[in-house]
Design an enzyme around this catalytic site. Sequence first.
Site, PDB file in Angstrom:
ATOM      1  N   ALA A 124       0.652  -1.180  -0.103  1.00  0.00           N
ATOM      2  CA  ALA A 124       0.010  -0.008  -0.147  1.00  0.00           C
ATOM      3  C   ALA A 124       0.762   1.306   0.004  1.00  0.00           C
ATOM      4  CB  ALA A 124      -1.012   0.091   1.325  1.00  0.00           C
ATOM      5  N   GLU A 244      10.063  -4.964  -9.828  1.00  0.00           N
ATOM      6  CA  GLU A 244       8.782  -4.777  -9.873  1.00  0.00           C
ATOM      7  C   GLU A 244       8.670  -4.465 -11.278  1.00  0.00           C
ATOM      8  OE1 GLU A 244       6.751  -1.988  -7.196  1.00  0.00           O
ATOM      9  OE2 GLU A 244       5.021  -1.753  -8.595  1.00  0.00           O
ATOM     10  N   GLN A 338      -8.343  -3.471 -34.286  1.00  0.00           N
ATOM     11  CA  GLN A 338      -8.665  -2.847 -35.594  1.00  0.00           C
ATOM     12  C   GLN A 338      -8.793  -4.090 -36.732  1.00  0.00           C
ATOM     13  OE1 GLN A 338      -9.685  -0.027 -36.235  1.00  0.00           O
ATOM     14  NE2 GLN A 338      -9.487   0.060 -38.609  1.00  0.00           N
ATOM     15  N   HIS A 340      -9.647  -7.021 -36.032  1.00  0.00           N
ATOM     16  CA  HIS A 340     -10.787  -7.904 -36.038  1.00  0.00           C
ATOM     17  C   HIS A 340     -12.091  -7.168 -36.285  1.00  0.00           C
ATOM     18  CE1 HIS A 340      -8.286 -10.188 -33.166  1.00  0.00           C
ATOM     19  NE2 HIS A 340      -9.236 -11.031 -32.944  1.00  0.00           N
ATOM     20  N   GLY A 342     -15.338  -5.049 -36.108  1.00  0.00           N
ATOM     21  CA  GLY A 342     -16.199  -4.874 -35.280  1.00  0.00           C
ATOM     22  C   GLY A 342     -16.305  -5.905 -34.130  1.00  0.00           C
TER      23      GLY A 342
HETATM   24  C1  LIG Z   1      -5.036  -1.438 -11.668  1.00  0.00           C
HETATM   25  C2  LIG Z   1      -4.256  -0.711 -10.634  1.00  0.00           C
HETATM   26  C3  LIG Z   1      -3.691  -1.281  -9.592  1.00  0.00           C
HETATM   27  C4  LIG Z   1      -2.476  -0.829  -8.703  1.00  0.00           C
HETATM   28  N1  LIG Z   1      -2.094  -1.393  -7.669  1.00  0.00           N
HETATM   29  C5  LIG Z   1      -1.478  -0.659  -6.707  1.00  0.00           C
HETATM   30  C6  LIG Z   1      -0.899  -1.197  -5.270  1.00  0.00           C
HETATM   31  O1  LIG Z   1      -1.067  -2.387  -5.218  1.00  0.00           O
HETATM   32  N2  LIG Z   1      -0.252  -0.857  -4.768  1.00  0.00           N
HETATM   33  C7  LIG Z   1      -0.154   0.828  -4.768  1.00  0.00           C
HETATM   34  O2  LIG Z   1       0.471   1.436  -3.701  1.00  0.00           O
HETATM   35  N3  LIG Z   1      -0.546   1.298  -5.791  1.00  0.00           N
HETATM   36  C8  LIG Z   1      -1.240   0.592  -6.835  1.00  0.00           C
HETATM   37  N4  LIG Z   1      -1.452   1.247  -8.099  1.00  0.00           N
HETATM   38  C9  LIG Z   1      -1.360   2.681  -8.185  1.00  0.00           C
HETATM   39  C10 LIG Z   1      -0.306   3.136  -9.128  1.00  0.00           C
HETATM   40  O3  LIG Z   1       1.008   2.805  -8.787  1.00  0.00           O
HETATM   41  C11 LIG Z   1      -0.269   4.721  -9.354  1.00  0.00           C
HETATM   42  O4  LIG Z   1      -1.845   4.904  -9.976  1.00  0.00           O
HETATM   43  C12 LIG Z   1       0.686   5.377 -10.214  1.00  0.00           C
HETATM   44  O5  LIG Z   1       1.871   5.189  -9.524  1.00  0.00           O
HETATM   45  C13 LIG Z   1       0.437   6.520 -10.601  1.00  0.00           C
HETATM   46  O6  LIG Z   1       0.038   7.475  -9.612  1.00  0.00           O
HETATM   47  P1  LIG Z   1      -1.329   8.334  -9.610  1.00  0.00           P
HETATM   48  O7  LIG Z   1      -2.479   7.483 -10.045  1.00  0.00           O
HETATM   49  O8  LIG Z   1      -1.459   9.136  -8.247  1.00  0.00           O
HETATM   50  O9  LIG Z   1      -0.988   9.549 -10.755  1.00  0.00           O
HETATM   51  P2  LIG Z   1      -0.235  10.903 -10.643  1.00  0.00           P
HETATM   52  O10 LIG Z   1       0.947  10.642  -9.773  1.00  0.00           O
HETATM   53  O11 LIG Z   1      -1.335  11.718 -10.211  1.00  0.00           O
HETATM   54  O12 LIG Z   1       0.166  11.032 -11.996  1.00  0.00           O
HETATM   55  C14 LIG Z   1      -0.720  11.571 -13.012  1.00  0.00           C
HETATM   56  C15 LIG Z   1      -0.054  12.038 -14.427  1.00  0.00           C
HETATM   57  O13 LIG Z   1       0.908  13.126 -14.087  1.00  0.00           O
HETATM   58  C16 LIG Z   1       2.158  12.272 -14.558  1.00  0.00           C
HETATM   59  N5  LIG Z   1       3.503  12.807 -13.834  1.00  0.00           N
HETATM   60  C17 LIG Z   1       3.464  12.682 -12.183  1.00  0.00           C
HETATM   61  N6  LIG Z   1       4.809  13.101 -11.883  1.00  0.00           N
HETATM   62  C18 LIG Z   1       5.284  13.352 -12.983  1.00  0.00           C
HETATM   63  C19 LIG Z   1       6.541  14.076 -13.180  1.00  0.00           C
HETATM   64  N7  LIG Z   1       7.611  14.242 -12.371  1.00  0.00           N
HETATM   65  N8  LIG Z   1       6.874  13.965 -14.431  1.00  0.00           N
HETATM   66  C20 LIG Z   1       6.350  14.033 -15.726  1.00  0.00           C
HETATM   67  N9  LIG Z   1       4.802  13.599 -15.325  1.00  0.00           N
HETATM   68  C21 LIG Z   1       4.460  13.234 -14.204  1.00  0.00           C
HETATM   69  C22 LIG Z   1       2.014  10.892 -14.396  1.00  0.00           C
HETATM   70  O14 LIG Z   1       2.744  10.141 -15.180  1.00  0.00           O
HETATM   71  C23 LIG Z   1       0.716  10.571 -14.806  1.00  0.00           C
HETATM   72  O15 LIG Z   1       0.622  10.661 -16.364  1.00  0.00           O
HETATM   73  C24 LIG Z   1      -2.488   0.605  -8.841  1.00  0.00           C
HETATM   74  C25 LIG Z   1      -2.962   1.470 -10.113  1.00  0.00           C
HETATM   75  C26 LIG Z   1      -3.830   0.754 -10.747  1.00  0.00           C
HETATM   76  C27 LIG Z   1      -4.696   1.568 -11.786  1.00  0.00           C
END
Ligand SMILES: Cc1cc2nc3c(=O)[nH]c(=O)nc-3n(C[C@H](O)[C@H](O)[C@H](O)COP(=O)(O)OP(=O)(O)OC[C@H]3O[C@@H](n4cnc5c(N)ncnc54)[C@H](O)[C@@H]3O)c2cc1C
Length: 382
Positions: A124, A244, A338, A340, A342
């Site tokens: 987490a 990872e 694409q 495939h 529809g």
């Molecule tokens: C299906 C799924 C499973 C997941 N499982 C886990 C889990 O088990 N444990 C866990 O802890 N997390 C988990 N996550 C979370 C995941 O690791 C985060 O969503 C991810 O790290 C991005 O963080 P955020 O969503 O807060 O996006 P943000 O950090 O808010 O980013 C939003 C956008 O801004 C861009 N951005 C941010 N900082 C920069 C920068 N310095 N330079 C350029 N661009 C930037 C990002 O690349 C992105 O495009 C999971 C997410 C999903 C969708």
Amino acid sequence: MRRRIFTEEHEQFREQFRRFAQKEIEPKVAAWNARGTSDKETWQRAGAAGFLGAAAPAEYGGAGGDFLYDAVIMEEMAWIRAHAMMISLHSDIVMPYLVTYGNEEQKRKYLPGTISGDILLGIAMTEPGTGSDLANVQTRAIRSGDHYVLNGSKTFISNGQIGDLFIVVAKTDPGANPPHKGVSLILVEADSPGFVRGRKLDKLGLRGQDTSELAFEDCVVPAANLLGQEGQGFKMLMEKLQQERLTIAVASVASCRRALEDTISYVQQRHAFGQPIASFQNTQFKLAELATEVEIGQAFVDTLMVAHVAGEEVVKEVSMAKWWITELQKRLTSECLQLHGGYGFMMEYPIATDYADAAVQSIYAGTNEIMKVIIARRMGLG
Ligand SMILES: Cc1cc2nc3c(=O)[nH]c(=O)nc-3n(C[C@H](O)[C@H](O)[C@H](O)COP(=O)(O)OP(=O)(O)OC[C@H]3O[C@@H](n4cnc5c(N)ncnc54)[C@H](O)[C@@H]3O)c2cc1C
């Protein structure tokens, strides 16, 4: 092209796992996807058959193998699209923290159960307000006598509903400067007082995987559950991110292979204008290009797996593989959809779920933009 990184033992292991997966996993995938989670019994069966913690030390019940055994499992799971059961999250992403940083007491307490499938793991890190910027986590773990008291909330946590033990990224020193020096890792059992499972989130793809919110409301855990040292959490996270991200690249290229294979079969069967759509030059060129890129991606991933097993530090290269291959997967699933027509848009055709499942690959385990930040930094660009 014959791959040269696996020994005969790895290939035998692949056969054993494939037989297990055909019987115990593949028939359940559709039900898991409909329900939004895998089931504990199958994890326990996988544990009993020796497929969890294939690389964990034998003294705690692991198989003592190398990362390539785990890679075999990832490839086979990707092939049957069993994304609901994230063995790689359990065995390759979370378990290594216990193996590397756990003290003897923690290892004896938790590792045998994680290897048997009785204790499912999660990590987490992400919070509603912060994902990429991990040093900015707001969850606090404040020491009070021989306990830590945790407060805060996490989101997007894989295995959130079925997990039994979570590595929680929290601030033990919220005032630390720089902030990352206040970050620690705490082992939190799901039955700890104040541990609250939140919503299971409704997602575009990976429909069978349980991704949830978690909350800590004056959650009390023994001080003995600190992993490593206070303030070392960020460093430990950075050290483990190589594996990872490699894990994502390994699974991603395997998913590309499956989508490509299925599309090749489809275009040979489907006819238009009196001929198979495989006979159109556009189809041939598209698939020839994608197949070329998959081979390039596989060669890169295989090289990285060998380096990783040899203990080399390949953070830059693994970050390159993570972004490049996951972008390929997104493009490839789009192109294959694409082809495939529809039918590609219909959920009964696996390419539709492949397309949706690919979307997250460039987001989790560090977004692809963060991968490029890491690469650029290691190129000396700031
Ligand atoms: C299906 C799924 C499973 C997941 N499982 C886990 C889990 O088990 N444990 C866990 O802890 N997390 C988990 N996550 C979370 C995941 O690791 C985060 O969503 C991810 O790290 C991005 O963080 P955020 O969503 O807060 O996006 P943000 O950090 O808010 O980013 C939003 C956008 O801004 C861009 N951005 C941010 N900082 C920069 C920068 N310095 N330079 C350029 N661009 C930037 C990002 O690349 C992105 O495009 C999971 C997410 C999903 C969708």
